[in-house]
Motif scaffolding. Structure first.
Motif, PDB file in Angstrom:
ATOM      1  N   MET A 137       0.778  -1.099  -0.120  1.00 11.73           N
ATOM      2  CA  MET A 137       0.044   0.026  -0.015  1.00 11.73           C
ATOM      3  C   MET A 137       0.805   1.517   0.058  1.00 11.73           C
ATOM      4  N   ALA A 138       1.903   1.292   0.813  1.00  8.84           N
ATOM      5  CA  ALA A 138       2.837   2.353   0.636  1.00  8.84           C
ATOM      6  C   ALA A 138       3.527   2.573  -0.718  1.00  8.84           C
ATOM      7  N   ARG A 141       0.672   4.257  -2.855  1.00 12.13           N
ATOM      8  CA  ARG A 141       0.611   5.516  -2.413  1.00 12.13           C
ATOM      9  C   ARG A 141       1.817   6.470  -2.943  1.00 12.13           C
ATOM     10  N   TYR A 142       3.177   5.922  -2.788  1.00 17.64           N
ATOM     11  CA  TYR A 142       4.196   6.708  -3.471  1.00 17.64           C
ATOM     12  C   TYR A 142       4.091   6.859  -4.828  1.00 17.64           C
ATOM     13  N   GLU A 144       1.139   7.259  -6.612  1.00 13.54           N
ATOM     14  CA  GLU A 144       0.219   7.904  -6.941  1.00 13.54           C
ATOM     15  C   GLU A 144       0.651   9.436  -6.565  1.00 13.54           C
ATOM     16  N   GLU A 145       1.437   9.590  -5.405  1.00  9.74           N
ATOM     17  CA  GLU A 145       1.995  10.838  -5.129  1.00  9.74           C
ATOM     18  C   GLU A 145       2.941  11.564  -6.058  1.00  9.74           C
TER      19      GLU A 145
END
Length: 148
Positions: A137-138, A141-142, A144-145
């Motif tokens: 999940m991290a 998110r990385y 996406e950011e």
């Protein structure tokens, strides 16, 4: 679809047998199965590798260059002394998350230092096999950011 290499170092093939009071009763196959299910939800493709040999892990990390989007790694005991593994992670320059089933900072003093931590995005320690899920999940998110 993003492709993630999931690397497991020495003795992790013995999960479920080796010190269940420390590492839990799940096997590596159990963890891989659960991660595969999560990967479908996260639109990720996973490749799993486990080896008790440092060179095998280094080769797989090198092969990830230009073929994978990220790495989840539990280096096992290599965490504490494998500068070669650290250099492999650094050389491929892929976003990576380090995972440890046990809280390495609550254990023997020699386990408190990670030579691989400085070359990864972050470290998840002490949350059992859930740490692997958090690592995936991290990475999502990385990406996406970063707008990737």
């Amino acid at each position: 679809m993003r492709s993630i290499l999931v690397v497991n170092g020495p003795n992790l093939n013995m999960l479920g047998v080796r010190e269940p009071e420390v590492y839990g009763s799940e096997t590596l196959a159990d963890i891989e199965s659960r991660l595969s299910e999560l990967a479908l939800e996260l639109d990720l493709q996973l490749e799993f590798v486990q080896s008790n040999y440092e060179g095998d892990l280094i080769t797989k990390i090198h092969e990830a260059y230009a073929t994978k989007d990220g790495i989840v790694i539990n280096p096992g005991a290599f965490t504490h002394y494998s500068y070669a593994l650290r250099d492999a992670l650094s050389s491929v320059a892929l976003p990576a998350v380090e995972v440890h089933l046990s809280n390495i900072y609550k254990r023997e003093e020699f386990r408190h230092h990670s030579v691989t931590a400085p070359v990864v995005l972050g470290q998840i320690s002490g949350l059992g096999s859930y740490g692997y899920e958090l690592a995936l999940m991290a990475l999502v998110r990385y990406f996406e950011e970063k707008g990737e």
